[in-house]
Design a protein around this motif. Structure first.
Motif, PDB file in Angstrom:
ATOM      1  N   VAL A 126       0.533  -1.618  -0.177  1.00 11.18           N
ATOM      2  CA  VAL A 126       0.125  -0.289   0.058  1.00 11.18           C
ATOM      3  C   VAL A 126       0.920   1.647  -0.133  1.00 11.18           C
ATOM      4  N   TRP A 127       0.681   1.712  -1.216  1.00 10.66           N
ATOM      5  CA  TRP A 127       1.200   3.677  -0.676  1.00 10.66           C
ATOM      6  C   TRP A 127      -0.366   5.085  -0.509  1.00 10.66           C
ATOM      7  N   PHE A 128       0.903   5.564   0.187  1.00 12.74           N
ATOM      8  CA  PHE A 128       0.152   6.461   1.065  1.00 12.74           C
ATOM      9  C   PHE A 128      -0.048   7.888   0.151  1.00 12.74           C
ATOM     10  N   VAL A 129      -0.465   8.239  -0.314  1.00 13.12           N
ATOM     11  CA  VAL A 129      -0.160   9.896  -1.234  1.00 13.12           C
ATOM     12  C   VAL A 129      -0.868  10.828  -1.564  1.00 13.12           C
ATOM     13  N   PRO A 130      -0.710  11.878  -1.344  1.00  3.91           N
ATOM     14  CA  PRO A 130      -1.777  12.817  -1.244  1.00  3.91           C
ATOM     15  C   PRO A 130      -2.700  12.915  -2.525  1.00  3.91           C
TER      16      PRO A 130
END
Length: 350
Positions: free
Chosen positions: A311-315
């Protein structure tokens, strides 16, 4: 102490064949040598691997290290008599573990503990390791094969150690995550390297299947579905970093699933919420396991990755660009959740 002078003991008689070990290693040395980097100062075979880091390329480098094993997936490999994929498993798992912090993998070492050294197991495992390292631009710096009759029986264990490097100001820590960040799911191709003890119990003990059992929903044998090698996400991560994507948090979804791995990077004032309905095309092996084992969602999503390998968390502003970069690297990423105010936990909802 009494002795029998008529009988001469040898190491080979005790179960350790040094000549065979030398012969098998020689057969894969060329492949191992292809997984190298210019920083290596000597070929494999010395007492210690030599790697001269060019510090002129970095301003404030941080070394990132990890160690892991393949677990009881090795038992599936033994049932199938197919061992190359577990070489990929150990390398890719280790690379993913350090890449979540933004670290480039630079060198890898392996450990094989085995009751009796044999071919083609040895060559296939090391060949898979070499190919996986070469694909990621990571050097195979060395390794250890320990033949221990009486310790492992017919079984073996496989462990890997990875070392990587990242500029300190580019470390990915998760500390910036705040409400409004989007969760991007990177798909798995199966169990990767976790949950096999439960999978074996369900499939082989409860259902009495074998690795040769073909289920219509899988379109392949159980053995083939279970042995799919762990996906490596490093190239997509590197491309996203190079493109300036604000990758402010990454979680590798291994043992513990979404419930236990994501909180490792969450600040204490937020939660991550994942939506099951958004997980695109999860491998059918998960539905087979959940239905055959009568698993509650809470158990399934804690033991297995359930189709999300990372999982990537990005704006929000970077979400679509991140997905597009993944697709360029043959990773069909998708939105699967978001960060909300909370207490540092991970939730899985409909």
């Amino acid at each position: 102490m009494a002795s029998n002078n008529a009988v001469k003991a040898t190491y080979k008689d005790a179960g350790v064949d040094i000549d065979l070990a030398t012969q098998l290693l020689s057969s894969v040395k060329q492949k191992l040598a292809s997984a190298r980097r210019p920083e290596m100062l000597a070929p494999i075979g010395g007492f210690g691997g030599l790697f001269q880091l060019d510090l002129s390329k970095y301003k404030n480098p941080v070394l990132v290290s990890s160690i892991d094993g393949v677990g009881t997936k090795l038992m599936i490999a033994a049932m199938m008599q197919k061992y190359d994929t577990v070489g990929y498993d150990i390398v890719n798992h280790c690379i993913n573990d350090i890449s979540v912090q933004g670290a480039e993998p630079i060198y890898f070492l392996d450990y094989i503990g085995i009751g009796k050294l044999r071919s083609p197991l040895y060559e296939q495992v090391l060949g898979g390791i070499a190919d996986a390292c070469k694909a990621a631009g990571c050097a195979v710096l060395g390794g250890e094969t320990a033949e221990m009759p009486g310790m492992y029986g017919n079984d073996f264990d496989l462990v890997g150690v990875i070392n990587g490097i990242v500029e300190k100001d580019k470390l990915i820590t998760g500390e910036k995550l705040a409400p409004g960040y989007v969760a991007i799911g990177l798909p798995s191709n199966g169990l990767h390297t976790n949950g096999f003890s439960l999978a074996r119990k369900i499939l082989f003990e409860m259902c009495h299947y074998t690795v040769d059992t073909e289920l219509p929903e899988l379109g392949e044998t159980l053995g083939e579905a279970l042995l799919k090698p762990h996906t490596c996400y490093w190239n997509a991560i590197k491309a996203a970093m190079d493109a300036g994507i604000a990758l402010d948090g990454i979680a590798h979804i291994t043992g513990g699933g979404l419930f236990d791995n994501v909180p490792r990077i969450l600040p204490k004032n937020v939660d991550a919420v994942f939506h099951k309905s958004t997980i695109k095309n999860p491998p059918p092996i998960f539905k087979v396991l959940q239905e055959a084992g009568n698993l509650d969602d809470s158990e399934a999503y804690r033991v297995f990755n359930m189709g999300v390998g990372m999982v990537w968390f990005v704006p929000e502003a970077d979400a679509e660009k991140a997905i597009e970069i993944c697709k360029q690297h043959k990773v069909e990423a998708f939105r699967c959740g978001e960060i909300v105010a909370g207490t540092g936990k991970s939730q899985v909802v409909e």
